[in-house]
Design a protein around this motif. Sequence first.
Motif, PDB file in Angstrom:
ATOM      1  N   TRP A   1      49.593  34.096  40.761  1.00 27.63           N
ATOM      2  CA  TRP A   1      48.812  33.600  42.868  1.00 27.63           C
ATOM      3  C   TRP A   1      48.985  32.110  42.798  1.00 27.63           C
ATOM      4  CZ3 TRP A   1      50.160  36.437  46.794  1.00 27.63           C
ATOM      5  CH2 TRP A   1      49.764  37.159  47.942  1.00 27.63           C
TER       6      TRP A   1
ATOM      7  N   PHE B   1      41.617  38.588  39.760  1.00 25.11           N
ATOM      8  CA  PHE B   1      40.721  39.543  41.096  1.00 25.11           C
ATOM      9  C   PHE B   1      40.049  40.611  40.268  1.00 25.11           C
ATOM     10  CE2 PHE B   1      44.812  36.872  41.599  1.00 25.11           C
ATOM     11  CZ  PHE B   1      44.146  36.305  43.455  1.00 25.11           C
TER      12      PHE B   1
ATOM     13  N   PRO C   1      45.287  39.766  46.171  1.00 19.57           N
ATOM     14  CA  PRO C   1      45.460  39.228  47.597  1.00 19.57           C
ATOM     15  C   PRO C   1      46.216  40.029  48.838  1.00 19.57           C
ATOM     16  CG  PRO C   1      46.573  38.042  45.862  1.00 19.57           C
ATOM     17  CD  PRO C   1      45.882  39.168  45.353  1.00 19.57           C
TER      18      PRO C   1
ATOM     19  N   ALA D   1      43.627  42.016  50.706  1.00 17.41           N
ATOM     20  CA  ALA D   1      42.437  41.417  51.469  1.00 17.41           C
ATOM     21  C   ALA D   1      42.041  41.107  53.001  1.00 17.41           C
ATOM     22  CB  ALA D   1      42.060  39.120  51.059  1.00 17.41           C
TER      23      ALA D   1
END
Length: 157
Positions: free
Chosen positions: A113, A123, A32, A35
Amino acid sequence: MTPAAAKRSAGLLLFRRVENGVEVLLGHMGGPFFARRDAGAWSVPKGEYGPDEPAWDAARREFQEELGLPPPDGEPVPLGEVTQTNGKIVTVWAVEADLDPATVVPGTFTMEWPRGSGRVQEFPELDRVEWLDTNRARAVLIKAQTEFLDRLERHTH
């Protein structure tokens, strides 16, 4: 942090010769935090290693872990090391090879997250891998790692 305590990473920078010069294979960092970022969010495929593992072995292992593909054969060109702003010392070798980014199966990591949510999500280590010309690579690569491009260009000219 004392120099002895500095974290160390090793990686392989693939390059290929094209009509207008050289292209390098870089990965966009997954997760994140990166991103929506482009500049400073790309890296040589690399990873950390301990004092008992030779850097060359770590570079090849990390290539396999990050890209899900065996490291290509080829004559390694030592590009030396740089120290990133976080204090991590990164050692890289360049290898002339071609690879189809569509064949990459990135490794993953887990983290909580959103932070504080108690939810752990997975991820990809790298959310995309692309061949970039050295000008584009210089614009998006982690700042300290651009030195590897300078060293590679001296080798390929």
